[in-house]
Design a protein around this motif. Structure first.
Motif, PDB file in Angstrom:
ATOM      1  N   ALA A 186      21.184 -63.552 -38.053  1.00 11.93           N
ATOM      2  CA  ALA A 186      20.929 -64.679 -38.944  1.00 11.93           C
ATOM      3  C   ALA A 186      22.171 -65.533 -39.182  1.00 11.93           C
ATOM      4  CB  ALA A 186      20.399 -64.179 -40.290  1.00 11.93           C
ATOM      5  N   HIS A 187      23.314 -65.104 -38.677  1.00  9.39           N
ATOM      6  CA  HIS A 187      24.581 -65.771 -38.990  1.00  9.39           C
ATOM      7  C   HIS A 187      25.074 -66.650 -37.850  1.00  9.39           C
ATOM      8  CE1 HIS A 187      24.963 -62.137 -41.756  1.00  9.39           C
ATOM      9  NE2 HIS A 187      24.915 -63.188 -42.556  1.00  9.39           N
ATOM     10  N   LYS A 188      25.866 -67.668 -38.245  1.00 11.88           N
ATOM     11  CA  LYS A 188      26.613 -68.491 -37.306  1.00 11.88           C
ATOM     12  C   LYS A 188      28.100 -68.222 -37.539  1.00 11.88           C
ATOM     13  CE  LYS A 188      25.643 -72.639 -36.268  1.00 11.88           C
ATOM     14  NZ  LYS A 188      25.467 -74.120 -36.344  1.00 11.88           N
ATOM     15  N   VAL A 189      28.829 -67.957 -36.450  1.00  7.89           N
ATOM     16  CA  VAL A 189      30.242 -67.584 -36.547  1.00  7.89           C
ATOM     17  C   VAL A 189      31.074 -68.528 -35.694  1.00  7.89           C
ATOM     18  CG1 VAL A 189      31.946 -65.755 -36.220  1.00  7.89           C
ATOM     19  CG2 VAL A 189      29.594 -65.161 -36.855  1.00  7.89           C
ATOM     20  N   LEU A 190      32.165 -69.041 -36.258  1.00  5.89           N
ATOM     21  CA  LEU A 190      33.139 -69.838 -35.522  1.00  5.89           C
ATOM     22  C   LEU A 190      34.410 -69.024 -35.392  1.00  5.89           C
ATOM     23  CD1 LEU A 190      34.240 -72.464 -34.260  1.00  5.89           C
ATOM     24  CD2 LEU A 190      34.831 -73.226 -36.580  1.00  5.89           C
TER      25      LEU A 190
ATOM     26  N   GLY B 200      24.495 -60.253 -32.351  1.00 10.06           N
ATOM     27  CA  GLY B 200      23.335 -61.134 -32.312  1.00 10.06           C
ATOM     28  C   GLY B 200      23.561 -62.465 -32.988  1.00 10.06           C
ATOM     29  N   ALA B 201      24.713 -62.632 -33.624  1.00  6.21           N
ATOM     30  CA  ALA B 201      25.031 -63.889 -34.288  1.00  6.21           C
ATOM     31  C   ALA B 201      25.193 -65.009 -33.257  1.00  6.21           C
ATOM     32  CB  ALA B 201      26.313 -63.738 -35.102  1.00  6.21           C
ATOM     33  N   THR B 202      24.990 -66.243 -33.710  1.00  5.59           N
ATOM     34  CA  THR B 202      25.313 -67.404 -32.886  1.00  5.59           C
ATOM     35  C   THR B 202      26.813 -67.627 -32.992  1.00  5.59           C
ATOM     36  OG1 THR B 202      23.159 -68.415 -33.260  1.00  5.59           O
ATOM     37  CG2 THR B 202      24.950 -69.878 -32.557  1.00  5.59           C
ATOM     38  N   VAL B 203      27.524 -67.516 -31.873  1.00  3.10           N
ATOM     39  CA  VAL B 203      28.986 -67.529 -31.875  1.00  3.10           C
ATOM     40  C   VAL B 203      29.512 -68.746 -31.121  1.00  3.10           C
ATOM     41  CG1 VAL B 203      31.084 -66.275 -31.226  1.00  3.10           C
ATOM     42  CG2 VAL B 203      29.036 -65.002 -31.965  1.00  3.10           C
TER      43      VAL B 203
END
Length: 250
Positions: free
Chosen positions: A95-99, A116-119
């Protein structure tokens, strides 16, 4: 131009910004006109690392195949799964977005991608960005950009922004009267309202330094605890000074 840029992107790596072009060979998004970035562990080291990752069948964060490629400190830094212990206590998931600002050769990027995060990962060195992209080549939720982190632009906010082994190099790669503050402010600008910064940095007042160990970045004993940093030296902080800088950055 917008249509041209987006048509160059693979379907799983469509980005929310049109400032970057995708290279299907290196699997890296690069910005035209970006400045050359000179940080490196050495050409020989990085070419060997790239070759090892490109021929690996098991790219996972816990890959024993890649662990068998560890022969020195740089390869241990980039391939050891013990580095991921920095992030294991933090609940990051699909469920998370990571930069990830300053992703290096993708050791932490790989772990983040497996949550599974959007990285979205940014690295200034073209070769290191290519290594990171190769390490994550089977993870469609990971996108690698090549750019100086202070110049990186993205139309979106993130749940987590990471500066892992990066903030201390701000004086070397960020032109500013206060490069630390500018780096922290830039990282903060990507966070959503309830987002969190994940920061990892050496402790200037670490016990090992009082016991005479060489300062990690300049290999001189008692250098950091005597606050001898100057000009573009990598710089670290004690807890209270770092807390103040984080507070000032919001």
């Amino acid at each position: 131009r917008r249509c041209h840029v987006e048509s160059a992107l693979p379907p799983n790596n469509r980005t929310m910004t049109t400032n970057y072009l995708y290279d299907p060979v290196t699997k890296v998004h690069s910005r035209l006109g970006s400045k050359a970035f000179t940080y490196t562990d050495g050409e020989g080291v990085e070419i060997r690392l790239l070759n090892a990752i490109e021929r690996a069948a098991d790219l996972s964060a816990a890959s024993t195949e890649l662990a068998n490629e560890i022969v020195d400190w740089p390869s241990e830094y980039h391939l050891s799964c013990t580095r991921h212990n920095l992030l294991r206590p933090i609940e990051i998931g699909p469920a998370h977005k990571v930069l990830e600002l300053g992703c290096g050769c993708g050791a932490m990027t790989r772990y983040l991608g497996e949550t599974g995060a959007t990285v979205v990962a940014v690295e200034g060195s073209k070769r290191r960005a290519q290594i990171a992209a190769s390490r994550c080549r089977d993870l469609p939720n990971v996108t690698i950009y090549c750019d100086n982190i202070i110049d990186f632009v993205y139309e979106g906010k993130f749940d987590f922004v990471t500066l892992i082994g990066v903030l201390e190099y701000s004086p070397r790669f960020i032109e500013s009267n206060d490069p630390i503050a500018r780096c922290l402010g830039h990282a903060q600008s990507f966070l959503n309202i309830e987002g969190a910064l994940i920061l990892a940095i050496e402790n200037q007042l670490g016990l090992k330094y009082f016991n005479g160990c060489l300062e990690d970045h300049v290999s001189i004993p008692y250098y950091g605890i005597n606050d001898l940093y100057w000009n573009d030296n990598p710089v670290t902080f004690g807890y209270h000074e770092l807390s103040e800088k984080l507070g000032a950055a919001g």
